[in-house]
Scaffold this active site. Sequence first.
Site, short mmCIF file in Angstrom:
data_model
loop_
_atom_site.label_atom_id
_atom_site.label_comp_id
_atom_site.label_asym_id
_atom_site.label_seq_id
_atom_site.Cartn_x
_atom_site.Cartn_y
_atom_site.Cartn_z
N ARG A 289 165.96 120.41 85.71
CA ARG A 289 165.33 120.09 87.00
C ARG A 289 166.26 119.24 87.85
NH1 ARG A 289 160.33 116.97 85.35
NH2 ARG A 289 159.98 116.76 87.58
N LYS B 274 155.13 112.40 77.60
CA LYS B 274 155.92 111.38 76.90
C LYS B 274 155.02 110.22 76.46
CE LYS B 274 159.09 111.20 80.13
NZ LYS B 274 160.11 111.62 81.05
N ASP C 240 160.63 118.22 77.36
CA ASP C 240 160.90 117.47 78.59
C ASP C 240 162.38 117.11 78.69
OD1 ASP C 240 160.14 116.02 81.03
OD2 ASP C 240 160.81 114.30 79.88
N HIS D 165 154.64 103.38 82.26
CA HIS D 165 155.73 104.24 82.70
C HIS D 165 155.84 104.14 84.21
CE1 HIS D 165 158.47 107.69 82.14
NE2 HIS D 165 158.08 108.02 83.36
N SER E 230 155.80 115.94 82.61
CA SER E 230 156.92 115.18 82.04
C SER E 230 156.49 113.77 81.65
CB SER E 230 158.05 115.15 83.10
OG SER E 230 158.98 114.16 82.83
N1 URA Z 1 159.98 110.39 85.61
C1 URA Z 1 159.81 111.22 84.56
O1 URA Z 1 159.77 110.77 83.40
N2 URA Z 1 159.68 112.53 84.77
C2 URA Z 1 159.72 113.09 86.01
O2 URA Z 1 159.58 114.28 86.13
C3 URA Z 1 159.91 112.22 87.13
C4 URA Z 1 160.03 110.87 86.89
#
Ligand code: URA
Length: 434
Positions: free
Chosen positions: A168, A187, A161, A82, A183
């Site tokens: 956000r 995931k 999220d 990620h 977040s």
């Molecule tokens: N990428 C994400 O998946 N979440 C965040 O809060 C910031 C960047």
Amino acid sequence: MRAVDVIENKKCGLIHTKEEINFFIDGYLKGKIQDYQMSAWLMAVCLNGLNFDETAYLTEAFVNSGDILHFDGIEGHIADKHSTGGVGDKVTLVLIPILASLGVNCAKLSGRGLGMTGGTIDKLESIPGFNTALSEIDFKNQIKSIGAAISSQTPNLVPADGRIYALRDVTATVDNMSLICASVVSKKIASGADVIVLDVKYGSGAFIKTKEKAKELSDLMIKVGALFNRKIDAVISSMEQPLGKSVGNSLEVIEAIEFLKGHLTYDLYEVTLEIAAKTLILSGIAPDFNAAKKMFDSSILTGAALNKLKEIISYQGGNHNVIDNYGLFDIGEYFVQIKAQSDKGYLESLDALEIAHACKLLGAGREKKSDSVDFGVGCTINKKQGDKVYEGELLMTLYYNDKRRLNDALKHAMSAFKFTSEKVEKKSIIYREN
Ligand code: URA
């Protein structure tokens, strides 16, 4: 328990219990807590912070808000990566075929872009026919058959999220360490991978502006991820200038294909190798960095990674002829070249954020979730930080279809370039602690 008391507690800087956090997240998802209450709480978190335990509770509440994928029946580790997001970040497009060609199972769930330019899913959709909405069963079957699949995250994976991130984004509460950690890590945990490598970006084109903050975020995410019994590591890399030599959806896919054909851009090579090496080591496939580098280089040299990309494209319904025929991509109908008006000396910096603004104004990114992106918009970059620049040399080319905001876009693009007469060292984009 009342929502207003939870908000009040955080406003006064008190530490939340696990029950408070579960109550707040669960209540929000069930519609008992409203957007304005969640927004107030998010702002209180930005101002007063969450400690480690609160961050871990929030991450767990996010994971438990939806489904968790399981990969029973697939042998070996399942890897995922990620990126915290950047400009020209096409790492996934090259990394996944490389890793899969080396025997790593890759279950890559990606997002669309908000804010700057497109996300990985937008980029892949610039390949005609490419299906980014695989069902859970197709996603798993594809990994079983060819070792990799790249799909968009389903709405029932970490729904907390999905909904909170949208808030956000419009309440100036994105750039908080604990919120980003919950977040990102949730995931990755819910997506079922047991080997996770995070690419934490810092600099003008990233949410996190300094390497110190990126290190803090990376340490936090590794520590929280480890609580869920995953092998997790992180790479910290600079996003002061765009990654590679193109920005924009179709153009980035073309650059990724070129990379797998052996036409490497150095910064893209550096960061992709670093992430691949950590993944290969955590998966037990390579004993150390040097061995991983040999495997990585050979997967490109032998064409194995390019073949794997072809396989992924075909499996997901895309037209794999794009690999040899870039004319199949939608590229902006018009282009404008920006050239140096005089001998400039050295390129001191190339501001990623300004380049992103230029591309976004022309339609490469979204203002709001429901916007569509223009795959053909973007730019190719001919000079990067440290390059010598002589009069008349090409700095960049902007591609576009709609010229309404071209003048503004050009202003942003031109202001991205800062020159100096002093020689500028080309720096590695990887941050390492000594
Ligand atoms: N990428 C994400 O998946 N979440 C965040 O809060 C910031 C960047």
